[in-house]
Design a protein around this motif. Structure first.
Motif, PDB file in Angstrom:
ATOM      1  N   LEU A 243       0.832  -1.203   0.000  1.00  0.00           N
ATOM      2  CA  LEU A 243       0.000   0.000   0.000  1.00  0.00           C
ATOM      3  C   LEU A 243       0.868   1.256   0.000  1.00  0.00           C
ATOM      4  N   LEU A 244       1.940   1.231   0.776  1.00  0.00           N
ATOM      5  CA  LEU A 244       2.874   2.361   0.761  1.00  0.00           C
ATOM      6  C   LEU A 244       3.549   2.471  -0.597  1.00  0.00           C
ATOM      7  N   LYS A 249       4.493   5.159  -5.692  1.00  0.00           N
ATOM      8  CA  LYS A 249       4.476   5.039  -7.152  1.00  0.00           C
ATOM      9  C   LYS A 249       3.618   6.137  -7.776  1.00  0.00           C
ATOM     10  N   LYS A 250       2.459   6.369  -7.192  1.00  0.00           N
ATOM     11  CA  LYS A 250       1.547   7.366  -7.726  1.00  0.00           C
ATOM     12  C   LYS A 250       2.146   8.766  -7.624  1.00  0.00           C
ATOM     13  N   HIS A 251       2.840   9.024  -6.510  1.00  0.00           N
ATOM     14  CA  HIS A 251       3.436  10.353  -6.341  1.00  0.00           C
ATOM     15  C   HIS A 251       4.585  10.561  -7.325  1.00  0.00           C
ATOM     16  N   SER A 252       5.410   9.544  -7.536  1.00  0.00           N
ATOM     17  CA  SER A 252       6.502   9.675  -8.505  1.00  0.00           C
ATOM     18  C   SER A 252       5.965   9.964  -9.908  1.00  0.00           C
ATOM     19  N   ALA A 253       4.887   9.273 -10.286  1.00  0.00           N
ATOM     20  CA  ALA A 253       4.279   9.507 -11.598  1.00  0.00           C
ATOM     21  C   ALA A 253       3.716  10.921 -11.693  1.00  0.00           C
ATOM     22  N   ASP A 254       3.120  11.385 -10.620  1.00  0.00           N
ATOM     23  CA  ASP A 254       2.559  12.737 -10.593  1.00  0.00           C
ATOM     24  C   ASP A 254       3.667  13.776 -10.756  1.00  0.00           C
ATOM     25  N   LEU A 255       4.786  13.577 -10.058  1.00  0.00           N
ATOM     26  CA  LEU A 255       5.920  14.494 -10.181  1.00  0.00           C
ATOM     27  C   LEU A 255       6.461  14.492 -11.610  1.00  0.00           C
ATOM     28  N   ALA A 256       6.627  13.301 -12.173  1.00  0.00           N
ATOM     29  CA  ALA A 256       7.194  13.177 -13.512  1.00  0.00           C
ATOM     30  C   ALA A 256       6.297  13.801 -14.576  1.00  0.00           C
ATOM     31  N   CYS A 257       4.999  13.646 -14.416  1.00  0.00           N
ATOM     32  CA  CYS A 257       4.062  14.130 -15.433  1.00  0.00           C
ATOM     33  C   CYS A 257       3.764  15.619 -15.317  1.00  0.00           C
ATOM     34  N   SER A 266       0.125  17.431  -7.441  1.00  0.00           N
ATOM     35  CA  SER A 266      -0.409  18.440  -8.354  1.00  0.00           C
ATOM     36  C   SER A 266      -1.811  18.890  -7.962  1.00  0.00           C
ATOM     37  N   ASP A 267      -2.505  18.085  -7.156  1.00  0.00           N
ATOM     38  CA  ASP A 267      -3.842  18.450  -6.693  1.00  0.00           C
ATOM     39  C   ASP A 267      -3.824  18.979  -5.263  1.00  0.00           C
ATOM     40  N   GLY A 268      -2.631  19.226  -4.713  1.00  0.00           N
ATOM     41  CA  GLY A 268      -2.532  19.728  -3.350  1.00  0.00           C
ATOM     42  C   GLY A 268      -2.452  18.645  -2.298  1.00  0.00           C
ATOM     43  N   SER A 269      -2.403  17.374  -2.702  1.00  0.00           N
ATOM     44  CA  SER A 269      -2.353  16.271  -1.729  1.00  0.00           C
ATOM     45  C   SER A 269      -1.018  16.241  -1.022  1.00  0.00           C
ATOM     46  N   TYR A 270      -1.008  15.603   0.154  1.00  0.00           N
ATOM     47  CA  TYR A 270       0.197  15.503   0.956  1.00  0.00           C
ATOM     48  C   TYR A 270       0.425  14.039   1.283  1.00  0.00           C
ATOM     49  N   VAL A 271       1.609  13.722   1.815  1.00  0.00           N
ATOM     50  CA  VAL A 271       1.994  12.325   1.999  1.00  0.00           C
ATOM     51  C   VAL A 271       0.957  11.539   2.789  1.00  0.00           C
ATOM     52  N   ASN A 272       0.470  12.073   3.894  1.00  0.00           N
ATOM     53  CA  ASN A 272      -0.454  11.316   4.729  1.00  0.00           C
ATOM     54  C   ASN A 272      -1.771  11.039   4.010  1.00  0.00           C
ATOM     55  N   THR A 273      -2.246  12.035   3.250  1.00  0.00           N
ATOM     56  CA  THR A 273      -3.503  11.830   2.518  1.00  0.00           C
ATOM     57  C   THR A 273      -3.341  10.790   1.414  1.00  0.00           C
ATOM     58  N   ARG A 274      -2.168  10.777   0.775  1.00  0.00           N
ATOM     59  CA  ARG A 274      -1.937   9.789  -0.274  1.00  0.00           C
ATOM     60  C   ARG A 274      -1.835   8.376   0.300  1.00  0.00           C
ATOM     61  N   ILE A 275      -1.191   8.265   1.452  1.00  0.00           N
ATOM     62  CA  ILE A 275      -1.064   6.956   2.093  1.00  0.00           C
ATOM     63  C   ILE A 275      -2.430   6.430   2.535  1.00  0.00           C
ATOM     64  N   ILE A 276      -3.219   7.303   3.124  1.00  0.00           N
ATOM     65  CA  ILE A 276      -4.569   6.906   3.558  1.00  0.00           C
ATOM     66  C   ILE A 276      -5.414   6.514   2.355  1.00  0.00           C
ATOM     67  N   ALA A 277      -5.317   7.287   1.265  1.00  0.00           N
ATOM     68  CA  ALA A 277      -6.086   6.990   0.051  1.00  0.00           C
ATOM     69  C   ALA A 277      -5.707   5.635  -0.521  1.00  0.00           C
ATOM     70  N   ALA A 278      -4.462   5.206  -0.289  1.00  0.00           N
ATOM     71  CA  ALA A 278      -4.016   3.902  -0.785  1.00  0.00           C
ATOM     72  C   ALA A 278      -4.526   2.755   0.081  1.00  0.00           C
ATOM     73  N   GLY A 279      -5.168   3.097   1.221  1.00  0.00           N
ATOM     74  CA  GLY A 279      -5.735   2.067   2.093  1.00  0.00           C
ATOM     75  C   GLY A 279      -4.920   1.783   3.338  1.00  0.00           C
ATOM     76  N   TYR A 280      -3.877   2.571   3.585  1.00  0.00           N
ATOM     77  CA  TYR A 280      -3.006   2.369   4.755  1.00  0.00           C
ATOM     78  C   TYR A 280      -3.437   3.338   5.852  1.00  0.00           C
ATOM     79  N   SER A 281      -3.508   2.863   7.097  1.00  0.00           N
ATOM     80  CA  SER A 281      -3.887   3.713   8.230  1.00  0.00           C
ATOM     81  C   SER A 281      -2.639   3.987   9.079  1.00  0.00           C
ATOM     82  N   PRO A 282      -1.982   5.133   8.862  1.00  0.00           N
ATOM     83  CA  PRO A 282      -0.707   5.381   9.535  1.00  0.00           C
ATOM     84  C   PRO A 282      -0.863   6.032  10.911  1.00  0.00           C
TER      85      PRO A 282
END
Length: 343
Positions: A243-244, A249-257, A266-282
């Motif tokens: 999940l991490l 992976k999604k963030h690297s693609a977003d940076l590259a594109c 690019s949409d204002g998301s941050y690391v914790n929100t991306r991790i949670i969106a992937a299904g991980y509860s940090p």
């Protein structure tokens, strides 16, 4: 692969990378203001009431002392003496404007004239790309201040800066080329959510808008390099979490594109929100990024920078996920992301 210099967290200096701790959604702010100050002036002379100050002779031509000239082959160096305001992990109310001041000493033999403070990576918080600092002669001290604005979402935020000479060359600050600002908004762990037009404002990361090339071998190399270094330092290996890895992976693609380099998507998301969106509860999360080069180059840069090295050798995370994307038409080509977390 195209190899280009990178910024220094995520958590991307001549090479670039950056580091970001915990969560939060960075929010664009208004145009920044720049503030500089020098050390407080000496107290003004106070004359007794019985003495009348002398009046300058209007016929006497006044002369000014010219600024000193740096000696030939002088050395450019600085040391950060202290955080005058906003020490690391200061709690700042969401959306509040604040002034961050660092105190430096010119420890070289060159006199600083035409030098600048420059935003390098991380969470901008309204910082300018570049702004002038006061001229400072050798062995003198100077305060450098920036007026910034805290993001509106809860989380931990970091911004990284460099000092540059009049020719645009980064100055060594002790043994480092970067210095930083770290603040906490809210409790630093759970991102705020809001609604706009009936949809959630809790961004989860932008999907790639272009075709990127992945490299599974690069990902494995980063994993091995990090865990091998942890073993050398008597630390347990980090478990690879899918999940991490998906969030990274999604963030690297977003940076590259989107020709980005940092922790904010690019949409204002941050690391914790991306991790949670992937299904991980940090319970804890941290991220480092690098752009340009190969896995060994990225790892070497991280290990030569204190904040990135601390993230790799940290004790709070138990798991990690690595992401990589390559886009030939992007500014840096290769984009690496490592997300560290604990459930």
């Amino acid at each position: 692969m195209k190899k280009i210099w990178t910024l220094a967290l995520v958590t991307g200096l001549l090479l670039t990378g950056c580091i970001s701790v915990s969560s939060g959604t960075a929010t664009p702010t208004s145009a920044p203001q720049f503030v500089t100050s020098t050390l407080p002036p000496t107290k003004a002379l106070v004359l007794p009431s019985t003495i009348t100050p002398s009046t300058p002779d209007d016929n006497v031509e006044e002369t000014s002392t010219p600024a000193p000239t740096s000696p030939p082959n002088c050395k450019v160096q600085a040391v950060l003496l202290e955080d005058v305001t906003i020490p690391d992990d200061t709690l700042v109310p969401a959306g509040e404007t604040f002034t961050k001041t660092w105190r430096f000493k010119n420890t070289g033999t060159c006199h600083w004239k035409g030098y600048t403070i420059n935003f390098l990576a991380g969470d901008r918080m309204g910082a300018p790309d570049s702004a002038p600092i006061p001229d400072t002669i050798a062995d003198e001290t100077v305060d450098i201040s920036l007026e910034l604005t805290a993001p509106t979402a809860d989380g931990s935020y970091s911004a990284y800066f460099t000092l540059k000479d009049a020719d645009g060359k980064s100055i060594l600050i002790g043994t480092e080329k970067t210095f930083w600002l770290k603040i906490v908004v809210g409790d630093g762990s759970e991102p705020q959510t809001s609604t706009s037009g009936g949809s959630s404002g809790n961004n989860t990361g932008s999907a790639a808008k272009c075709d990127v090339i992945e490299n599974a071998n690069y990902i494995v190399q980063i994993q091995v390099l990090i865990n091998s270094e942890r073993q050398k330092n008597g630390l347990p290996e980090l478990t690879i979490n899918s999940l991490l890895a998906s969030a990274a992976k999604k963030h690297s693609a977003d940076l590259a594109c989107n020709n980005l380099l940092g922790h904010t998507g690019s949409d204002g998301s941050y690391v914790n929100t991306r991790i949670i969106a992937a299904g991980y509860s940090p319970s804890y999360s941290e991220e480092i990024v690098y752009a340009g080069g190969d896995p060994q180059t990225a790892f070497n840069w991280w290990m030569n920078d204190k904040l990135h090295r601390d993230a790799i050798l940290g004790t709070r995370a138990t798991e990690m996920g690595v992401g990589y994307a390559y886009n030939a038409s992007s500014a840096y080509g290769d984009y690496f992301t490592v997300d560290f977390a604990s459930p």
